[in-house]
Scaffold this motif. Structure first.
Motif, PDB file in Angstrom:
ATOM      1  N   ARG A  68      28.473 -10.304  16.267  1.00  0.00           N
ATOM      2  CA  ARG A  68      29.217 -10.005  15.046  1.00  0.00           C
ATOM      3  C   ARG A  68      30.561 -10.723  15.073  1.00  0.00           C
ATOM      4  O   ARG A  68      31.238 -10.771  16.106  1.00  0.00           O
ATOM      5  N   VAL A  69      30.952 -11.265  13.943  1.00  0.00           N
ATOM      6  CA  VAL A  69      32.208 -11.990  13.801  1.00  0.00           C
ATOM      7  C   VAL A  69      33.148 -11.150  12.948  1.00  0.00           C
ATOM      8  O   VAL A  69      32.804 -10.741  11.834  1.00  0.00           O
ATOM      9  N   LEU A  70      34.332 -10.887  13.480  1.00  0.00           N
ATOM     10  CA  LEU A  70      35.304 -10.015  12.818  1.00  0.00           C
ATOM     11  C   LEU A  70      36.650 -10.710  12.704  1.00  0.00           C
ATOM     12  O   LEU A  70      37.000 -11.551  13.539  1.00  0.00           O
ATOM     13  N   ALA A  71      37.406 -10.340  11.696  1.00  0.00           N
ATOM     14  CA  ALA A  71      38.800 -10.766  11.593  1.00  0.00           C
ATOM     15  C   ALA A  71      39.688  -9.733  12.278  1.00  0.00           C
ATOM     16  O   ALA A  71      39.465  -8.531  12.154  1.00  0.00           O
ATOM     17  N   ASN A  72      40.684 -10.200  13.020  1.00  0.00           N
ATOM     18  CA  ASN A  72      41.676  -9.312  13.613  1.00  0.00           C
ATOM     19  C   ASN A  72      42.327  -8.482  12.503  1.00  0.00           C
ATOM     20  O   ASN A  72      42.894  -9.036  11.559  1.00  0.00           O
ATOM     21  N   GLN A  73      42.230  -7.162  12.619  1.00  0.00           N
ATOM     22  CA  GLN A  73      42.754  -6.281  11.584  1.00  0.00           C
ATOM     23  C   GLN A  73      44.213  -5.888  11.797  1.00  0.00           C
ATOM     24  O   GLN A  73      44.789  -5.165  10.983  1.00  0.00           O
ATOM     25  N   GLY A  74      44.811  -6.361  12.882  1.00  0.00           N
ATOM     26  CA  GLY A  74      46.194  -6.019  13.168  1.00  0.00           C
ATOM     27  C   GLY A  74      47.081  -7.242  13.133  1.00  0.00           C
ATOM     28  O   GLY A  74      46.701  -8.301  12.616  1.00  0.00           O
ATOM     29  N   PRO A  75      48.289  -7.138  13.683  1.00  0.00           N
ATOM     30  CA  PRO A  75      49.174  -8.299  13.753  1.00  0.00           C
ATOM     31  C   PRO A  75      48.604  -9.373  14.672  1.00  0.00           C
ATOM     32  O   PRO A  75      47.734  -9.109  15.502  1.00  0.00           O
ATOM     33  N   ARG A  76      49.100 -10.577  14.511  1.00  0.00           N
ATOM     34  CA  ARG A  76      48.628 -11.684  15.333  1.00  0.00           C
ATOM     35  C   ARG A  76      48.799 -11.359  16.813  1.00  0.00           C
ATOM     36  O   ARG A  76      49.805 -10.803  17.230  1.00  0.00           O
ATOM     37  N   GLY A  77      47.793 -11.679  17.608  1.00  0.00           N
ATOM     38  CA  GLY A  77      47.930 -11.502  19.042  1.00  0.00           C
ATOM     39  C   GLY A  77      46.698 -10.921  19.696  1.00  0.00           C
ATOM     40  O   GLY A  77      45.821 -10.348  19.037  1.00  0.00           O
ATOM     41  N   LEU A  78      46.642 -11.086  21.014  1.00  0.00           N
ATOM     42  CA  LEU A  78      45.484 -10.675  21.796  1.00  0.00           C
ATOM     43  C   LEU A  78      45.298  -9.160  21.798  1.00  0.00           C
ATOM     44  O   LEU A  78      44.172  -8.665  21.697  1.00  0.00           O
ATOM     45  N   SER A  79      46.384  -8.412  21.900  1.00  0.00           N
ATOM     46  CA  SER A  79      46.251  -6.955  21.948  1.00  0.00           C
ATOM     47  C   SER A  79      45.616  -6.413  20.673  1.00  0.00           C
ATOM     48  O   SER A  79      44.689  -5.587  20.720  1.00  0.00           O
ATOM     49  N   ALA A  80      46.103  -6.853  19.521  1.00  0.00           N
ATOM     50  CA  ALA A  80      45.542  -6.373  18.253  1.00  0.00           C
ATOM     51  C   ALA A  80      44.103  -6.830  18.090  1.00  0.00           C
ATOM     52  O   ALA A  80      43.269  -6.097  17.536  1.00  0.00           O
ATOM     53  N   GLY A  81      43.783  -8.033  18.569  1.00  0.00           N
ATOM     54  CA  GLY A  81      42.398  -8.492  18.513  1.00  0.00           C
ATOM     55  C   GLY A  81      41.482  -7.609  19.336  1.00  0.00           C
ATOM     56  O   GLY A  81      40.386  -7.236  18.898  1.00  0.00           O
ATOM     57  N   ARG A  82      41.916  -7.261  20.539  1.00  0.00           N
ATOM     58  CA  ARG A  82      41.114  -6.369  21.371  1.00  0.00           C
ATOM     59  C   ARG A  82      40.962  -4.999  20.721  1.00  0.00           C
ATOM     60  O   ARG A  82      39.879  -4.401  20.753  1.00  0.00           O
ATOM     61  N   ASN A  83      42.034  -4.498  20.128  1.00  0.00           N
ATOM     62  CA  ASN A  83      41.955  -3.198  19.463  1.00  0.00           C
ATOM     63  C   ASN A  83      40.983  -3.235  18.289  1.00  0.00           C
ATOM     64  O   ASN A  83      40.271  -2.254  18.026  1.00  0.00           O
TER      65      ASN A  83
END
Length: 339
Positions: A68-83
């Motif tokens: 599955r391909v998702l857009a980061n739903q938080g601010p830019r950055g690795l932490s928000a991407g993982r969340n």
């Protein structure tokens, strides 16, 4: 993917991506997950605010339902991407793989093996470097392989309890995030050119505080191979990354206190690094290539990290160190899958 599937021991794999420059690496990372001896429930590719990459990956995996391909739903950055990946995943174990790494065939098998003990809340693995030049630079000390995101001299071997796992090759029970929250945004890489880190360290310390009975393991049988590009084989990057680590450690200490935040680092700097300097000096005396340069790199790395930590601590006291927030945990169906 449906929530009615049996997910009791299923593993979701999250791979955070941010640049088309790593296209081949991203495909190789996904292929390595799909080839696991213990299959993953799903692979989630979380794209960090790059619409062109999001569209390209959507087309690439539109016929692959387990990806599955998702857009980061938080601010830019690795932490928000993982969340974002945590919130969208269905597995009760969530593993993280770097976008420029490939996992060995039994990677998930060894992760799953660790969770046979219900007290285990996190399991990390061993990350081996793939040097772009074909071999380790002669000056580059093994004690500092964390600079390039890899396992370093001083980590325990075999299976051992640790304070924190290393984020590019790690897994957590979903209940760990229920207890401690997600990765803190504002710590770690966020698209800025400065190579910050330590977001997994801060999370693991929060987890241990929220669940004092929690066991965090390092199992070096869970191996991935991480690509080190030419720019990261240079001393300039080494110096920049060690300085940034000091800044990051100051943020961690601000969040969880210097006691736990620097507990492992004190042992590392008082035992592992002096031994590394001694080996370098010995090699220099024996005429072995790079001995003196390795000893010098260790000293320079410690000085750069210390300088970063001091400056980061001063900024924190002055209120200019920036802010970070801890994401709430839990499965969230809001992040819509694009593929």
């Amino acid at each position: 993917m449906t929530q009615t599937q049996n997910t009791e021991t299923a593993i979701s794999v999250v791979i955070c991506v941010y640049t088309e420059d790593r296209w081949g690496d991203i495909l190789a990372a996904v292929d390595s997950v799909r080839a696991q001896s213990r299959p993953a429930l799903e692979t989630l590719l979380v794209v960090d605010h790059r619409p062109a990459l999001l569209d390209r990956l959507t087309r690439e995996y539109k016929e692959t339902p387990e990806v599955r391909v998702l857009a980061n739903q938080g601010p830019r950055g690795l932490s928000a991407g993982r969340n974002t990946g945590i919130a969208a995943s269905y597995g009760e174990i969530i593993a993280f793989l770097d976008d420029d790494a490939v996992a060995e065939r039994d990677w998930l098998r060894w992760f799953a093996d660790g969770y046979a003990d219900p007290a285990v809340m996190a399991v990390g693995g061993r990350t081996e470097p793939i040097w772009a030049s074909g071999r380790r630079p002669v000056w580059f000390p093994e004690e500092f392989d964390w600079v390039v995101g890899c396992a370093y001299r001083g980590l325990p071997r075999g299976r051992a309890r640790v304070r924190n796992v290393l984020g590019g090759n790690a897994s957590f029970r979903r209940t760990a995030f229920d207890a401690a929250g997600g990765f803190a945004t504002g710590i770690g890489r966020d698209g800025d050119r400065r190579p910050l880190g330590c977001e997994e360290t801060e999370l693991c310390i929060r987890l241990s505080r929220a669940r004092p009975d929690a066991v965090l393991l390092l199992d070096d049988r869970a191996v991935i191979h991480h690509r080190v590009p030419p720019a990261r084989e240079r001393f300039a990057y080494f110096r920049t990354r060690t300085y940034a680590e000091g800044l990051s450690k100051a943020l961690v200490a601000r969040s969880v206190g210097a006691g736990k935040g620097l507990e492992s680092e004190r042992a590392y700097t008082s035992r592992v690094l002096p031994a590394g300097v001694a080996r370098g000096v010995r090699d220099l005396a024996l005429g072995r290539a790079g001995g003196g340069r390795r000893a010098g790199a260790i000293v320079a790395g410690v000085a750069a990290a210390a300088g970063g930590y001091v400056l980061g601590s001063l900024r924190a006291r002055g209120g200019s160190a920036g802010s970070f927030t801890v994401a709430e945990s839990g499965r969230d169906d809001a992040p819509e899958a694009v593929a």
